[in-house]
Scaffold this active site. Structure first.
Site, PDB file in Angstrom:
ATOM      1  N   ASP A 141       0.794  -1.127   0.153  1.00 23.12           N
ATOM      2  CA  ASP A 141      -0.054   0.062  -0.132  1.00 23.12           C
ATOM      3  C   ASP A 141       0.736   1.103   0.075  1.00 23.12           C
ATOM      4  O   ASP A 141       1.764   1.066   0.443  1.00 23.12           O
ATOM      5  CB  ASP A 141      -0.956  -0.133   1.283  1.00 23.12           C
ATOM      6  CG  ASP A 141      -2.121   1.038   1.085  1.00 23.12           C
ATOM      7  OD1 ASP A 141      -2.462   1.500  -0.158  1.00 23.12           O
ATOM      8  OD2 ASP A 141      -2.725   1.041   2.231  1.00 23.12           O
ATOM      9  N   LEU A 167      10.514 -20.502  -4.749  1.00 22.02           N
ATOM     10  CA  LEU A 167       9.531 -19.774  -4.149  1.00 22.02           C
ATOM     11  C   LEU A 167       8.282 -19.743  -4.833  1.00 22.02           C
ATOM     12  O   LEU A 167       8.313 -19.863  -6.000  1.00 22.02           O
ATOM     13  CB  LEU A 167       9.916 -18.207  -4.010  1.00 22.02           C
ATOM     14  CG  LEU A 167       9.051 -17.124  -3.642  1.00 22.02           C
ATOM     15  CD1 LEU A 167       8.720 -17.295  -1.928  1.00 22.02           C
ATOM     16  CD2 LEU A 167       9.239 -15.822  -4.017  1.00 22.02           C
ATOM     17  N   HIS A 186       2.422   3.378  -9.097  1.00 16.70           N
ATOM     18  CA  HIS A 186       2.168   2.080  -9.299  1.00 16.70           C
ATOM     19  C   HIS A 186       3.371   1.280 -10.274  1.00 16.70           C
ATOM     20  O   HIS A 186       3.967   0.370  -9.921  1.00 16.70           O
ATOM     21  CB  HIS A 186       0.827   1.701  -9.927  1.00 16.70           C
ATOM     22  CG  HIS A 186      -0.411   2.050  -9.404  1.00 16.70           C
ATOM     23  ND1 HIS A 186      -0.353   1.881  -8.088  1.00 16.70           N
ATOM     24  CD2 HIS A 186      -1.568   3.050  -9.634  1.00 16.70           C
ATOM     25  CE1 HIS A 186      -1.825   2.450  -7.718  1.00 16.70           C
ATOM     26  NE2 HIS A 186      -2.182   3.107  -8.671  1.00 16.70           N
TER      27      HIS A 186
HETATM   28  C1  IPE Z   1      -5.432  -2.850  -0.135  1.00 17.65           C
HETATM   29  O1  IPE Z   1      -5.206  -1.431  -0.352  1.00 17.65           O
HETATM   30  C2  IPE Z   1      -5.544  -3.448  -1.488  1.00 17.65           C
HETATM   31  C3  IPE Z   1      -4.227  -3.562  -2.151  1.00 17.65           C
HETATM   32  C4  IPE Z   1      -3.166  -3.352  -1.501  1.00 17.65           C
HETATM   33  C5  IPE Z   1      -4.256  -4.318  -3.229  1.00 17.65           C
HETATM   34  P1  IPE Z   1      -6.140  -0.087  -0.525  1.00 17.65           P
HETATM   35  O2  IPE Z   1      -5.516   1.031  -0.669  1.00 17.65           O
HETATM   36  O3  IPE Z   1      -7.197  -0.507  -1.434  1.00 17.65           O
HETATM   37  O4  IPE Z   1      -6.952  -0.312   0.658  1.00 17.65           O
HETATM   38  P2  IPE Z   1      -8.103   0.731   1.816  1.00 17.65           P
HETATM   39  O5  IPE Z   1      -9.086   0.917   0.755  1.00 17.65           O
HETATM   40  O6  IPE Z   1      -7.112   2.070   1.857  1.00 17.65           O
HETATM   41  O7  IPE Z   1      -8.012   0.143   2.990  1.00 17.65           O
HETATM   42  C1  IPE Z   2      -1.490   0.035  -3.241  1.00 19.99           C
HETATM   43  O1  IPE Z   2      -1.511   1.616  -3.383  1.00 19.99           O
HETATM   44  C2  IPE Z   2      -1.972  -0.399  -4.579  1.00 19.99           C
HETATM   45  C3  IPE Z   2      -3.131  -0.838  -5.024  1.00 19.99           C
HETATM   46  C4  IPE Z   2      -4.088  -0.616  -4.062  1.00 19.99           C
HETATM   47  C5  IPE Z   2      -3.863  -1.138  -6.303  1.00 19.99           C
HETATM   48  P1  IPE Z   2      -2.398   2.484  -3.289  1.00 19.99           P
HETATM   49  O2  IPE Z   2      -3.022   2.777  -4.949  1.00 19.99           O
HETATM   50  O3  IPE Z   2      -3.574   2.115  -2.510  1.00 19.99           O
HETATM   51  O4  IPE Z   2      -1.765   4.048  -2.865  1.00 19.99           O
HETATM   52  P2  IPE Z   2      -2.597   4.996  -1.592  1.00 19.99           P
HETATM   53  O5  IPE Z   2      -2.827   4.115  -0.482  1.00 19.99           O
HETATM   54  O6  IPE Z   2      -3.413   5.542  -2.283  1.00 19.99           O
HETATM   55  O7  IPE Z   2      -1.173   5.530  -1.264  1.00 19.99           O
HETATM   56 MG    MG Z   3      -4.157   2.355  -0.460  1.00 16.18          MG
END
Ligand code: IPE
Ligand code: IPE
Ligand code: MG
Length: 250
Positions: free
Chosen positions: A22, A133, A39
């Site tokens: 995240d 792995l 990303h």
């Molecule tokens: C959780 O992250 C999903 C992934 C890392 C793929 P999100 O960014 O979607 O989670 P929330 O919505 O903040 O809880």
């Molecule tokens: C995690 O990073 C990747 C996915 C959930 C696909 P985020 O896109 O949720 O990044 P933040 O949480 O908005 O910083």
């Molecule tokens: Mg996120």
């Protein structure tokens, strides 16, 4: 600088490490860039951690890459993520082969665009005999969805007389989860400091150790991985028992 790797006890590794990757969006925002830039920069972290786990001898690495809820993001971001997934699979197949990594998925991958599905199927087939792995990508994955699907299959087995209701126990239900055959993760890492599980592996993390770090995912490197595993190794996993039961004075 000395690496924490030297302090890791190789006889007490998690067999299965799960990661909620995240913070990509916030990482990009800090740089004044578009979310997709975050990303794209997440790929290096995926490579580092996969290699780090393979080198240490971790058996399973499950990466939460896209949740059932992430479909509600703006279409451009979802499309960008799907494209990135395809390009990464194509670009990394050689590294996966060289490192003996076997690729699998959990989640409703039938919801992914067709070219993503094709590439995943191809990569899984290419890597299926690799003995190192196992890398499990959670794609269009939701823990509740997984449990519902398991219950549906089990209900059908009961209806057809294959399973008696009184036979159902934890082991039986686990046979219908997508992680069937994979041990529960001993350690779950979440980056970016969020204190929640966001519908990830709900059944499987019942007794998992949590490691939440403020590091944003695109900045996560092997050294952060070692820190998390080291922290895990300092803990006493009691599984409901008392500390005295685990450490009897002889
Ligand atoms: C959780 O992250 C999903 C992934 C890392 C793929 P999100 O960014 O979607 O989670 P929330 O919505 O903040 O809880
Ligand atoms: C995690 O990073 C990747 C996915 C959930 C696909 P985020 O896109 O949720 O990044 P933040 O949480 O908005 O910083
Ligand atoms: Mg996120």
């Amino acid at each position: 600088m000395a690496s924490l790797k030297e302090h890791i006890d190789l006889n007490n590794l998690p067999q299965h490490l799960a990661i909620i990757m995240d913070g990509n969006g916030r990482w990009a925002k800090k740089k004044g860039a578009m979310r997709i830039f975050g990303h794209r920069n997440a790929i290096q972290a995926v490579k580092d951690v996969t290699e780090g786990c393979a080198e240490l001898g971790v058996k399973y690495l499950t990466l939460y890459a896209f949740s059932t809820e992430n479909w509600t993001r703006p279409k451009a971001e979802v499309d960008g993520l799907m494209e990135l997934l395809v390009n990464t699979i194509k670009g990394e197949i050689k590294t996966l082969m060289d490192n003996q990594v076997r690729l699998t998925t959990i989640g409703e991958t039938s919801q992914l665009p067709q070219d993503c599905q094709n590439n995943l199927a191809w990569a899984m087939n290419q890597t299926k005999n690799n003995k190192g792995l196992t890398l499990v990508l959670a794609l269009s994955y939701g823990g509740r969805r997984e449990i519902i699907n398991a219950v549906k299959q089990l209900a059908a087995e009961v209806k057809s007389g294959k399973v008696a209701p009184e036979e159902i126990n934890e082991g039986v239900l686990e046979n219908y989860l997508q992680t069937s055959g994979i041990p529960d993760p001993e350690l779950l890492i979440r980056t970016s400091g969020e204190m929640r599980v966001s519908n990830f592996l709900l059944w499987q993390i019942a007794y998992t150790e949590l490691f939440i770090t403020p590091t944003l995912w695109p900045d996560f490197r092997k050294e952060h991985l070692y820190e998390a595993i080291w922290s895990y190794q300092q803990r006493e996993r009691r599984f409901g028992k008392t500390s005295e039961q685990l450490n009897p004075v002889s």
